[in-house]
Design an enzyme around this catalytic site. Structure first.
Site, PDB file in Angstrom:
ATOM      1  CD  GLU A 129      -3.116  -1.534   1.947  1.00 10.51           C
ATOM      2  OE1 GLU A 129      -4.244  -2.196   2.755  1.00 10.51           O
ATOM      3  OE2 GLU A 129      -2.798   0.167   3.186  1.00 10.51           O
ATOM      4  CD  GLU A 242       6.886 -12.536  -3.199  1.00 19.45           C
ATOM      5  OE1 GLU A 242       6.538 -11.759  -3.354  1.00 19.45           O
ATOM      6  OE2 GLU A 242       5.436 -12.398  -1.779  1.00 19.45           O
ATOM      7  NE  ARG A 243      10.050 -12.268   1.732  1.00 17.59           N
ATOM      8  CZ  ARG A 243       9.471 -12.131   2.940  1.00 17.59           C
ATOM      9  NH1 ARG A 243       9.870 -13.288   3.908  1.00 17.59           N
ATOM     10  NH2 ARG A 243       9.108 -10.981   3.964  1.00 17.59           N
ATOM     11  N   GLY A 339      33.247   0.428 -18.535  1.00 12.07           N
ATOM     12  CA  GLY A 339      33.276   1.440 -19.530  1.00 12.07           C
ATOM     13  C   GLY A 339      32.318   1.837 -19.998  1.00 12.07           C
TER      14      GLY A 339
END
Length: 379
Positions: A129, A242-243, A339
């Site tokens: 939220e 999920e993790r 670079g």
């Protein structure tokens, strides 16, 4: 080091995913980034190949793989192309799927799962939220019972797939404290359910991300997912997967960028020799490869443990924390080794660097992961 977590069946599946990415995604990648959306044709193509319903029972159109390692392979191959692809599809097949399989009624399964598997119904999950993300117990979106319906008010933000989702699993407050959170299936077209702007992120432009608003949305009791007031427990139980999925994707994304960097430093010459042959660069790359290989060994063990239903929340937190930190170090070094070209968005390594910044924030920030691990130490 030879990996032992995957079998020949998993590797055959890997090849089919690679073919899907090469055919359906890579030719259109620039357009997806410009439109900030991976549109319905790709979702339906994934559905036809059975990529979206790995955890879904066969009677609802899924593959019923019964083996999390197939999810992990899919994460790896999507992330090797780009984090946005793994993010959008991962929310659907790896994060939302367990809620719809484990918690829904028979009627809900018949209503939602066939479209989920075919790609006709894209899904999202509404936890975060505007006032907070990691502290799920403090969410303020409310649902008040009114007859046979629930009236939903509030908002969610940073919602992946939020623009095109036909079904959003929304966490809302139905009572006080952690025990007062319930999950609802909010469907596109419900009066009062509105999507905000497509958010302009620093990375992963292809993953559509949106704000969602709920203004007196009447959600029928038939759309309550799981038990009333059981949402917090349901979310905590499913966060380790999920993790872990995030950790798998983090590593695959970093490996892909490093492979491109190795090819570049072998060809790019300065002062008459390949830039990769300079001792500092050589030592840097040796360290990065070692970090990735050691991290992958741990994450592979976590994948095997989760497939056996033995993975703990703390082990998943460690995998998510460390993989995101290693991913960032690898990608930052890759940009340096390229670079000035590494700073140009036309080069994939620059886009990968920007795409990866959020992985230390979403699915529980690195600080929250350290808090979980620290508590396990009795601190």
């Amino acid at each position: 080091m030879r990996r032992t977590v995957y079998t020949a069946d998993h590797e055959a599946f890997r090849e089919s995913v690679r073919e899907f990415v090469a055919r359906e995604v890579e030719p259109h990648a620039a357009r997806f980034a410009e439109e900030r959306l991976i549109g319905p044709p790709v979702w339906r193509a994934a559905g036809r190949l059975g990529l979206l319903g790995l955890e879904i029972p066969e009677e609802y159109g899924g593959g019923a793989a019964g083996d999390y390692r197939f999810n992990a392979v899919l994460h790896e191959e999507l992330a090797a192309h780009g984090m946005a692809l793994a993010s959008g599809f991962g929310i659907h097949f790896d994060i939302v799927a367990p809620y719809l399989v484990d918690l829904t009624t028979e009627e809900q399964k018949k209503r939602w799962l066939p479209g989920f598997c075919s790609g006709e119904l894209v899904t999202a999950i509404g936890m975060t939220e505007p006032g907070g993300g990691s502290d799920l117990a403090a969410l303020t979106t409310t649902a008040v019972r009114d007859g046979d319906d629930w009236v939903l008010n509030g908002s969610k933000t940073f919602i992946t797939n939020g623009v095109q989702a036909g079904l959003v699993v929304v966490a809302a407050r139905t009572g006080p404290g952690k025990k007062g959170i319930t999950l609802f299936g909010v469907e596109a077209g419900m009066p009062g359910f509105e999507r905000g702007r497509k958010l302009d992120k620093m990375g992963q432009p292809e993953a559509d991300t949106a704000e969602l608003f709920f203004r007196d949305v009447r959600v029928p009791a038939a759309n309550v997912i799981g038990p009333v007031d059981g949402g917090f427990v349901a979310m905590m139980e499913r966060l380790p997967q999920e993790r872990l999925g995030a950790a798998v994707a983090n590593l695959a994304h970093a490996w892909s960028a490093l492979a491109e960097t190795l090819a570049y430093v072998r060809e790019r010459r300065a002062f008459g020799q390949p830039v990769g042959s300079f001792q500092y660069n050589k030592f840097t790359l040796a360290g990065l490869v070692t970090e990735l290989e050691v991290t992958r060994a741990y994450v592979d063990q976590c994948v095997a443990a989760h497939a056996a239903r033995e993975l703990s929340a703390v082990e998943a937190a460690k995998a998510k924390l460390w993989s995101s930190e290693v991913q960032w170090r690898v990608l930052d070094a890759c940009v340096q080794l390229f670079g000035g070209y590494g700073y140009m968005r036309e080069h994939r390594v620059a886009r990968a660097w920007a795409d990866a910044r959020v992985t230390r924030i979403w699915a529980g920030s690195s600080e929250i992961m350290r808090e979980i691990i620290g508590r396990d130490l009795g601190l």
